[in-house]
Write an enzyme that holds these catalytic residues in place. Structure first.
Site, PDB file in Angstrom:
ATOM      1  CE1 TYR A  28      -3.425   2.817   0.687  1.00  0.00           C
ATOM      2  CE2 TYR A  28      -2.226   3.284   2.562  1.00  0.00           C
ATOM      3  CZ  TYR A  28      -3.204   3.705   1.850  1.00  0.00           C
ATOM      4  OH  TYR A  28      -3.920   4.721   1.802  1.00  0.00           O
ATOM      5  CD  GLU A  50      -7.901   8.028   5.567  1.00  0.00           C
ATOM      6  OE1 GLU A  50      -7.930   8.046   6.884  1.00  0.00           O
ATOM      7  OE2 GLU A  50      -6.824   7.683   5.013  1.00  0.00           O
ATOM      8  CD1 TRP A  58      -3.976   2.605   5.531  1.00  0.00           C
ATOM      9  CD2 TRP A  58      -6.122   3.058   5.961  1.00  0.00           C
ATOM     10  NE1 TRP A  58      -4.513   2.180   4.518  1.00  0.00           N
ATOM     11  CE2 TRP A  58      -6.037   2.559   4.428  1.00  0.00           C
ATOM     12  CE3 TRP A  58      -7.408   3.358   6.084  1.00  0.00           C
ATOM     13  CZ2 TRP A  58      -6.837   2.675   3.228  1.00  0.00           C
ATOM     14  CZ3 TRP A  58      -8.173   3.557   5.046  1.00  0.00           C
ATOM     15  CH2 TRP A  58      -8.189   3.129   3.772  1.00  0.00           C
TER      16      TRP A  58
END
Length: 214
Positions: A28, A50, A58
């Site tokens: 990522y 988010e 995350w």
């Protein structure tokens, strides 16, 4: 000596330390984070995810991303805007996602607000990129200390206030700055990270989306 906030991977490559040399997180970091995005669906997906991340890591959200995409029609906001109570209950029963009623309802609300934003500005991309911060707001050198000291910025605060005024939810200034970092409105790969020059080049060659009448 490696700068603070930078780690060397087992492949010998220098990266921002937050990815922890965990395989999926590292991919990522290397392949997505900070690369400029102008696709409306991806922008909508990221701002929603988010919001779901609030209070979580995350990495947790990243590992659930495919399940989120399945639950929310690939984040096609025209489709999500049609969701009703039955869809909320379906999502609440989905063990693959974060089952938080407020965040699920927020995603549906924000899909409808995204339609309004597109109607006014022509695209979500045109709206968000119009807020791209200038050099005066950016640190001369992006260091770990600069990132830690600035979880929000004047621009993320302005975007947050404007979106809230338009009826968006779960779009606080910290959430919005994380969105800006991920979508390439800024390049916050730390100096020394191998991705920093790559992202600078991509941003340099990007044709910024214009605001246009729908």
């Amino acid at each position: 000596m490696t700068a603070k906030g930078i780690v060397t991977g087992d492949d010998g490559v220098l990266r921002c330390a937050w990815q922890g040399n965990v395989d999926d997180y590292r991919r990522y970091h290397d392949e997505e984070w900070g690369r400029p995005v102008t696709d409306d669906r991806r922008l909508f997906e990221k701002i929603c995810l988010e919001g779901f991340q609030s209070g979580l890591s995350w990495l947790t959200i990243l590992r659930k991303r495919e399940a989120f995409r399945a639950a929310f029609a690939g984040f096609d906001f025209d489709r999500v805007a049609t969701f009703g109570d039955a869809d909320v209950e379906r999502c609440l029963a989905d063990t693959g996602i974060v089952r938080h009623r407020g965040k699920i309802v927020s995603t549906i609300n924000n899909a409808r607000r995204a339609q309004e934003l597109r109607q006014e500005f022509g695209s979500l991309a045109g709206y968000f990129w119009s807020y791209e911060p200038g050099a005066a707001e950016r640190p001369e050198v992006v260091t770990y200390e600069a990132i830690v000291a600035n979880p929000t910025t004047p621009t993320s605060t302005r975007i947050s206030k404007d979106l809230k005024k338009r009826g968006w939810t779960f779009v606080g200034p910290t959430t919005i700055y994380a969105f800006m970092q991920a979508m390439g409105l800024v390049n916050d790969h730390i100096e020394g990270c191998h991705c920093r020059a790559v992202v600078d080049d991509l941003r340099g060659r990007l044709a910024r989306p214009a605001i246009r009448a729908a």
